[in-house]
Design an enzyme around this catalytic site. Structure first.
Site, PDB file in Angstrom:
ATOM      1  N   ARG A  79       0.843  -1.191   0.000  1.00  0.00           N
ATOM      2  CA  ARG A  79       0.000   0.000   0.000  1.00  0.00           C
ATOM      3  C   ARG A  79       0.887   1.252   0.000  1.00  0.00           C
ATOM      4  NH1 ARG A  79      -2.144  -3.722   3.596  1.00  0.00           N
ATOM      5  NH2 ARG A  79      -4.237  -4.499   3.041  1.00  0.00           N
TER       6      ARG A  79
ATOM      7  N   LYS B 263      -2.085  -1.918   7.619  1.00  0.00           N
ATOM      8  CA  LYS B 263      -3.498  -1.542   7.729  1.00  0.00           C
ATOM      9  C   LYS B 263      -4.239  -2.420   8.725  1.00  0.00           C
ATOM     10  CE  LYS B 263      -7.701  -1.079   4.955  1.00  0.00           C
ATOM     11  NZ  LYS B 263      -8.296  -1.171   3.599  1.00  0.00           N
TER      12      LYS B 263
ATOM     13  N   HIS C 153      -2.443   3.420  -5.136  1.00  0.00           N
ATOM     14  CA  HIS C 153      -3.039   2.185  -4.618  1.00  0.00           C
ATOM     15  C   HIS C 153      -3.482   1.271  -5.756  1.00  0.00           C
ATOM     16  CE1 HIS C 153      -5.498  -0.499  -2.173  1.00  0.00           C
ATOM     17  NE2 HIS C 153      -4.940   0.044  -1.104  1.00  0.00           N
TER      18      HIS C 153
ATOM     19  N   ARG D  86      -1.530  -1.915  -7.103  1.00  0.00           N
ATOM     20  CA  ARG D  86      -1.779  -3.236  -6.524  1.00  0.00           C
ATOM     21  C   ARG D  86      -2.786  -4.012  -7.382  1.00  0.00           C
ATOM     22  NH1 ARG D  86      -1.164  -4.157  -1.015  1.00  0.00           N
ATOM     23  NH2 ARG D  86      -3.380  -4.601  -0.643  1.00  0.00           N
TER      24      ARG D  86
ATOM     25  N   HIS E 218      -3.847  -9.179   2.282  1.00  0.00           N
ATOM     26  CA  HIS E 218      -5.277  -9.246   2.579  1.00  0.00           C
ATOM     27  C   HIS E 218      -5.464 -10.303   3.649  1.00  0.00           C
ATOM     28  CE1 HIS E 218      -6.541  -7.490  -1.576  1.00  0.00           C
ATOM     29  NE2 HIS E 218      -6.133  -6.560  -0.722  1.00  0.00           N
TER      30      HIS E 218
ATOM     31  N   TYR F  91      -0.929 -20.274   8.848  1.00  0.00           N
ATOM     32  CA  TYR F  91      -0.394 -21.365   8.027  1.00  0.00           C
ATOM     33  C   TYR F  91       0.010 -20.833   6.656  1.00  0.00           C
ATOM     34  CZ  TYR F  91      -0.362 -25.519   5.032  1.00  0.00           C
ATOM     35  OH  TYR F  91      -0.004 -26.477   4.124  1.00  0.00           O
TER      36      TYR F  91
END
Length: 414
Positions: free
Chosen positions: A248, A275, A337, A340, A363, A373
């Site tokens: 970001r 974030k 942004h 991305r 995310h 994991y």
């Protein structure tokens, strides 16, 4: 035979005259009017304290502001408290204190308490944006209002001018922030319920617009613009760094040298800068490392990789890349942004695992066990994907000068 007190009349109270010494006119049941030499008249309620059994007086107010009927009503209420073994003076003082505290709990005061918690869950830049929006749009009209008196019409009236200007996204965000503050007040016992829960229904919902982003086949255009654009080398490196690392804008702008492990080719971003407040690890491609080497002579002796011009001890502003892209002709087509999205779309089209792409974009998976994991499982696969992505950017820059290609292999503009 017990003495019987004759109740006072309004005429007696009104015509009572001062004497050399103060005196009382009894009305019965503990209520009396005290007349002072200066002429003032004060209602008193005399009673026996339910615990100490000592006699005590409590003022009911000054006549004629408090009438005979009003004084009798108050005295009756106090006698009712005494039947419940409650001291009326203590009860009145506690109620007055509670009322005083309630009025001292203004919206701004409670918002400050809420914000102390809120800012620990978001990035510093976002927390600054939150507080600035409240100072600009909410506090001037509602900041001093006691929170227990705040109503939905109050909030709607305050937000309507913004809605009238078409700033519906701002209205939506402010409504959400007001509701968070009120929910905090409920949860901390400062109010019983949130009266602002439904204010969003008073406004039109903003249109959902995706952030401007280029199509994958437009990437060469961006790389050429970076080559010929009149921008500072730090700004250009920042844009390319964000493009290669897929982070970001705020995360890229705040990059610190001590976050980089050159031996492992990894960038460790701490939770407080992310974030979602979770640490993020970025595998660094050869091209990303080359960008750092380009910046080393400029900022290697400082804390931040991309220092600000005016204050080199701080980092470059996160909006710098956006302003540069706009100057290069990408206004309305691409924001920082949005790079991305270019990466995500390209990698998905090329068949990379969607979960690996999501992990690279930081995310957060709602399943914390699976998320932990995935972070461990995907790092090796993400490393290969990031190398491919950087090579793809190099190909898009073919024929142009690419800072990420390294100083020894800079491509020249045709």
């Amino acid at each position: 035979m017990a003495n019987v007190t004759t109740p006072l009349t309004n005429t007696e109270v009104k015509q009572s005259k001062p004497k050399d010494k103060e005196y009382n006119l009894a009305d019965g049941g503990g209520l009396a009017l005290r007349v002072k030499p200066i002429g003032s008249k004060l209602w008193l309620f005399n009673y026996t304290h339910p615990q100490t059994r000592k006699r005590a007086n409590i003022s009911l107010g000054v006549y004629p502001a408090v009438s005979l009927a009003a004084a009798r009503k108050l005295a009756g209420e106090y006698r009712e408290l005494l039947t419940q073994k409650i001291d009326p003076k203590s009860q009145r003082d506690a109620s007055a204190l509670a009322e005083q505290e309630a009025h001292s709990r203004t919206l701004k005061h409670v918002a400050e308490q809420w914000f102390d918690v809120k800012k620990t869950t978001v990035t510093p830049n976002y927390s600054e944006d939150i507080w600035r929006s409240l100072e600009l749009h909410i506090f001037p009209k509602l900041g001093k209002k006691p929170i227990h008196n705040l109503t939905a019409p109050d909030a709607i009236h305050t937000l309507k001018p913004l809605a009238a200007k078409g700033s519906l996204e701002t209205v939506k965000r402010l409504g959400q922030r007001l509701n968070e503050i009120m929910t905090y007040a409920v949860n901390t016992g400062q109010i019983a319920a949130n009266p602002l829960a439904g204010i969003k229904s008073a406004f039109q919902a903003p249109e959902k617009n995706n952030l401007p982003a280029l199509m994958p086949d437009e990437l060469p255009e961006l790389m050429r613009a970076l080559t010929i654009g009149s921008i500072k080398i730090t700004t250009r490196c920042l844009i390319e760094w964000q493009l290669h690392t897929m982070v970001r804008p705020s995360e890229a702008a705040g990059t610190c040298w001590n976050e980089i492990d050159f031996n492992k080719a990894l960038w460790f971003i701490p939770a407080e800068r992310m974030k979602k407040k979770r640490p993020h690890t970025v595998p660094l491609s050869q091209q990303a490392i080359a960008l750092l080497e380009t910046m080393r002579p400029i900022s290697g002796h400082r804390e931040h990789v991309f220092p600000a011009d005016r204050n080199p001890k701080s980092h470059i502003h996160q909006q710098t890349a956006n302003m540069a892209l706009k100057r290069m002709g990408f206004g309305g087509r691409l924001v920082a942004h949005g790079m991305r999205s270019v990466a995500s779309t390209t990698l998905n089209e090329k068949g990379f695992d969607a979960d690996v792409i999501e992990a690279a974009l930081a995310h957060v998976d709602s399943n914390e066990v699976r998320a932990a994991y995935n972070r461990a499982e995907y790092l090796q696969r993400r490393t290969k994907m990031m190398e491919w992505w950087s090579s793809h950017i190099d190909q898009a820059a073919s024929g142009n000068m690419s800072l990420a290609a390294g100083t020894k292999t800079l491509r020249k503009v045709n």
